[in-house]
Scaffold this motif. Structure first.
Motif, PDB file in Angstrom:
ATOM      1  N   GLU A 167       0.909  -1.330  -0.159  1.00 18.44           N
ATOM      2  CA  GLU A 167       0.055  -0.146   0.003  1.00 18.44           C
ATOM      3  C   GLU A 167       0.722   1.289   0.190  1.00 18.44           C
ATOM      4  OE1 GLU A 167      -3.121   2.185   2.714  1.00 18.44           O
ATOM      5  OE2 GLU A 167      -3.452  -0.140   2.643  1.00 18.44           O
ATOM      6  N   ASP A 168       2.015   1.242   0.869  1.00 20.42           N
ATOM      7  CA  ASP A 168       2.601   2.308   1.041  1.00 20.42           C
ATOM      8  C   ASP A 168       3.833   2.475  -0.219  1.00 20.42           C
ATOM      9  OD1 ASP A 168       1.247   3.564   2.943  1.00 20.42           O
ATOM     10  OD2 ASP A 168       2.376   2.341   4.338  1.00 20.42           O
ATOM     11  N   GLY A 169       3.857   1.410  -1.058  1.00 23.05           N
ATOM     12  CA  GLY A 169       4.664   1.507  -2.384  1.00 23.05           C
ATOM     13  C   GLY A 169       6.322   1.814  -2.115  1.00 23.05           C
ATOM     14  N   ARG A 170       6.914   2.504  -3.052  1.00 20.10           N
ATOM     15  CA  ARG A 170       7.992   2.723  -3.137  1.00 20.10           C
ATOM     16  C   ARG A 170       8.659   3.288  -1.900  1.00 20.10           C
ATOM     17  NH1 ARG A 170      12.573   0.619  -4.679  1.00 20.10           N
ATOM     18  NH2 ARG A 170      11.715  -0.050  -6.353  1.00 20.10           N
ATOM     19  N   PRO A 171       8.306   4.377  -1.194  1.00 24.35           N
ATOM     20  CA  PRO A 171       8.657   5.045   0.021  1.00 24.35           C
ATOM     21  C   PRO A 171       8.999   4.363   1.168  1.00 24.35           C
ATOM     22  CG  PRO A 171       6.813   6.483  -1.047  1.00 24.35           C
ATOM     23  CD  PRO A 171       6.828   5.288  -1.672  1.00 24.35           C
ATOM     24  N   LEU A 172       7.878   3.216   1.329  1.00 24.27           N
ATOM     25  CA  LEU A 172       8.076   2.083   2.294  1.00 24.27           C
ATOM     26  C   LEU A 172       9.339   1.194   2.099  1.00 24.27           C
ATOM     27  CD1 LEU A 172       7.049   0.980   5.061  1.00 24.27           C
ATOM     28  CD2 LEU A 172       5.486  -0.638   3.516  1.00 24.27           C
ATOM     29  N   VAL A 173       9.291   1.049   1.073  1.00 29.25           N
ATOM     30  CA  VAL A 173      10.527  -0.280   0.505  1.00 29.25           C
ATOM     31  C   VAL A 173      11.668   0.530   0.758  1.00 29.25           C
ATOM     32  CG1 VAL A 173      11.511  -1.518  -1.325  1.00 29.25           C
ATOM     33  CG2 VAL A 173       9.025  -1.438  -1.161  1.00 29.25           C
ATOM     34  N   ASP A 174      11.859   1.876   0.228  1.00 27.27           N
ATOM     35  CA  ASP A 174      13.156   2.490   0.445  1.00 27.27           C
ATOM     36  C   ASP A 174      13.607   2.798   1.888  1.00 27.27           C
ATOM     37  OD1 ASP A 174      13.483   2.722  -2.236  1.00 27.27           O
ATOM     38  OD2 ASP A 174      12.748   4.693  -2.342  1.00 27.27           O
ATOM     39  N   GLN A 175      12.632   2.955   2.767  1.00 29.01           N
ATOM     40  CA  GLN A 175      12.476   3.208   4.187  1.00 29.01           C
ATOM     41  C   GLN A 175      13.064   1.924   4.867  1.00 29.01           C
ATOM     42  OE1 GLN A 175       9.285   4.985   6.074  1.00 29.01           O
ATOM     43  NE2 GLN A 175      10.420   5.786   7.624  1.00 29.01           N
ATOM     44  N   VAL A 176      12.492   0.948   4.549  1.00 29.19           N
ATOM     45  CA  VAL A 176      12.949  -0.505   5.102  1.00 29.19           C
ATOM     46  C   VAL A 176      14.250  -0.740   4.696  1.00 29.19           C
ATOM     47  CG1 VAL A 176      12.335  -2.820   4.929  1.00 29.19           C
ATOM     48  CG2 VAL A 176      10.404  -1.400   5.432  1.00 29.19           C
ATOM     49  N   CYS A 177      14.453  -0.585   3.590  1.00 31.05           N
ATOM     50  CA  CYS A 177      16.109  -0.952   2.979  1.00 31.05           C
ATOM     51  C   CYS A 177      16.989  -0.132   3.433  1.00 31.05           C
ATOM     52  CB  CYS A 177      16.062  -0.888   1.530  1.00 31.05           C
ATOM     53  SG  CYS A 177      14.906  -2.371   0.736  1.00 31.05           S
ATOM     54  N   ASP A 178      16.682   1.119   3.925  1.00 31.86           N
ATOM     55  CA  ASP A 178      17.740   2.194   4.376  1.00 31.86           C
ATOM     56  C   ASP A 178      17.722   1.853   5.923  1.00 31.86           C
ATOM     57  OD1 ASP A 178      18.159   3.069   2.242  1.00 31.86           O
ATOM     58  OD2 ASP A 178      16.685   5.036   2.440  1.00 31.86           O
ATOM     59  N   ASP A 179      16.747   1.770   6.654  1.00 36.45           N
ATOM     60  CA  ASP A 179      16.734   1.434   8.054  1.00 36.45           C
ATOM     61  C   ASP A 179      15.410   0.803   8.714  1.00 36.45           C
ATOM     62  OD1 ASP A 179      17.251   1.896  10.967  1.00 36.45           O
ATOM     63  OD2 ASP A 179      16.828   4.013  10.950  1.00 36.45           O
ATOM     64  N   PRO A 180      15.427  -0.259   8.732  1.00 36.08           N
ATOM     65  CA  PRO A 180      14.003  -1.014   8.948  1.00 36.08           C
ATOM     66  C   PRO A 180      13.729  -0.888  10.388  1.00 36.08           C
ATOM     67  CG  PRO A 180      15.816  -2.851   8.840  1.00 36.08           C
ATOM     68  CD  PRO A 180      16.473  -1.368   8.340  1.00 36.08           C
ATOM     69  N   ALA A 181      14.613  -0.496  11.320  1.00 38.21           N
ATOM     70  CA  ALA A 181      14.196  -0.281  12.688  1.00 38.21           C
ATOM     71  C   ALA A 181      13.181   0.918  12.824  1.00 38.21           C
ATOM     72  CB  ALA A 181      15.495  -0.248  13.711  1.00 38.21           C
ATOM     73  N   SER A 182      13.467   1.823  12.086  1.00 38.27           N
ATOM     74  CA  SER A 182      12.903   3.104  12.280  1.00 38.27           C
ATOM     75  C   SER A 182      11.466   3.189  11.220  1.00 38.27           C
ATOM     76  CB  SER A 182      13.602   4.441  11.835  1.00 38.27           C
ATOM     77  OG  SER A 182      13.998   4.312  10.752  1.00 38.27           O
ATOM     78  N   ALA A 183      11.457   2.091  10.275  1.00 37.76           N
ATOM     79  CA  ALA A 183      10.371   2.065   9.365  1.00 37.76           C
ATOM     80  C   ALA A 183       9.089   1.959   9.911  1.00 37.76           C
ATOM     81  CB  ALA A 183      10.614   0.819   8.235  1.00 37.76           C
TER      82      ALA A 183
END
Length: 180
Positions: A78-94
Motif C-alpha cells: 500500500e505504501d509503495g516505493r517510499p516504504l520499501v526504500d525506508q525499510v531497505c535504508d533503516d528497518p528499525a525506524s520504518a
C-alpha cells in the motif's frame, strides 16, 4: 557487459534474466524456487516477501536484485516505493510491524552466516508474533537471495541504475510470476 559471453543482448536481458537464459537447465529451477518463496502460499504477503528479498539484496550491494525486488515489493504494498526504500535504508525506524522488523533482523543475520541466526533472534521473532513457518521462509529467502546476488554480481551482469525498467517489469512479475 557480463564477464562471460551470454550470447544475448544484455540491455534486453539484464541481471539474472540473461544468466537464466544462458543456462535454462539451471535457470528454471532457480525461478521455480523464487516462485515458491515469493509467490507461494504464506502468511507473509507477497509484498513483504519481496521486501525481504530487496532488503537482503541491498545489504549484499546487489543493485539489480535490490532494484528489481524493490519495485516488485512496491507494486504490492500500500505504501509503495517510499516504504520499501525506508525499510531497505533503516528497518528499525520504518513504519512496519514489530514482527516484520524481527524477521528482517533474522534475514540480515542469515545473509552473513547461518550461525549468526541465534536463539535470541528467533525468540524475538516469536515474541513479535512470527510463526515457525514465517521464520523458516525468511531464512530461506535470505539464503536464496544471497546466492542469487552472488550469481548476478560474480558474473558482472548489467544492472541498470534507472528505476524505470524495474518498475516496467513489476506488473508482469506481480501478475504472472517468475515462471511466465
Amino acid at each position: 557487459m557480463a564477464y562471460i559471453d551470454l550470447g544475448l543482448d544484455e540491455t534486453v536481458n539484464p541481471g539474472i534474466r540473461g544468466l537464466l537464459r544462458y543456462r535454462p537447465e539451471t535457470g528454471r529451477p532457480l525461478m521455480e524456487l523464487a516462485e515458491v518463496l515469493l509467490r507461494g502460499p504464506s502468511t507473509l504477503s507477497r509484498g513483504e516477501r519481496e521486501m525481504v528479498a530487496a532488503y537482503v539484496s541491498g545489504l549484499n550491494e546487489c543493485v539489480y536484485c535490490r532494484n528489481s525486488h524493490g519495485a516488485f515489493a512496491a507494486a504490492q504494498l500500500e505504501d509503495g516505493r517510499p516504504l520499501v526504500d525506508q525499510v531497505c535504508d533503516d528497518p528499525a525506524s520504518a513504519p512496519i510491524t514489530d514482527k516484520l522488523k524481527a524477521l528482517l533482523q533474522i534475514a540480515a543475520a542469515t545473509r552473513v552466516s547461518g550461525h549468526d541466526v541465534t536463539p535470541s533472534l528467533v525468540a524475538a521473532a516469536h515474541d513479535a508474533g512470527a510463526t515457525d513457518a514465517e521464520i523458516h521462509d525468511v531464512v530461506l529467502i535470505a539464503a536464496a537471495f544471497s546466492m542469487f546476488n552472488r550469481y548476478v554480481d560474480a558474473l558482472g551482469t548489467l544492472a541498470p541504475t534507472d528505476p524505470a525498467p524495474y518498475e516496467a517489469a513489476a506488473p508482469r512479475v506481480t501478475g504472472s510470476g517468475y515462471l511466465a
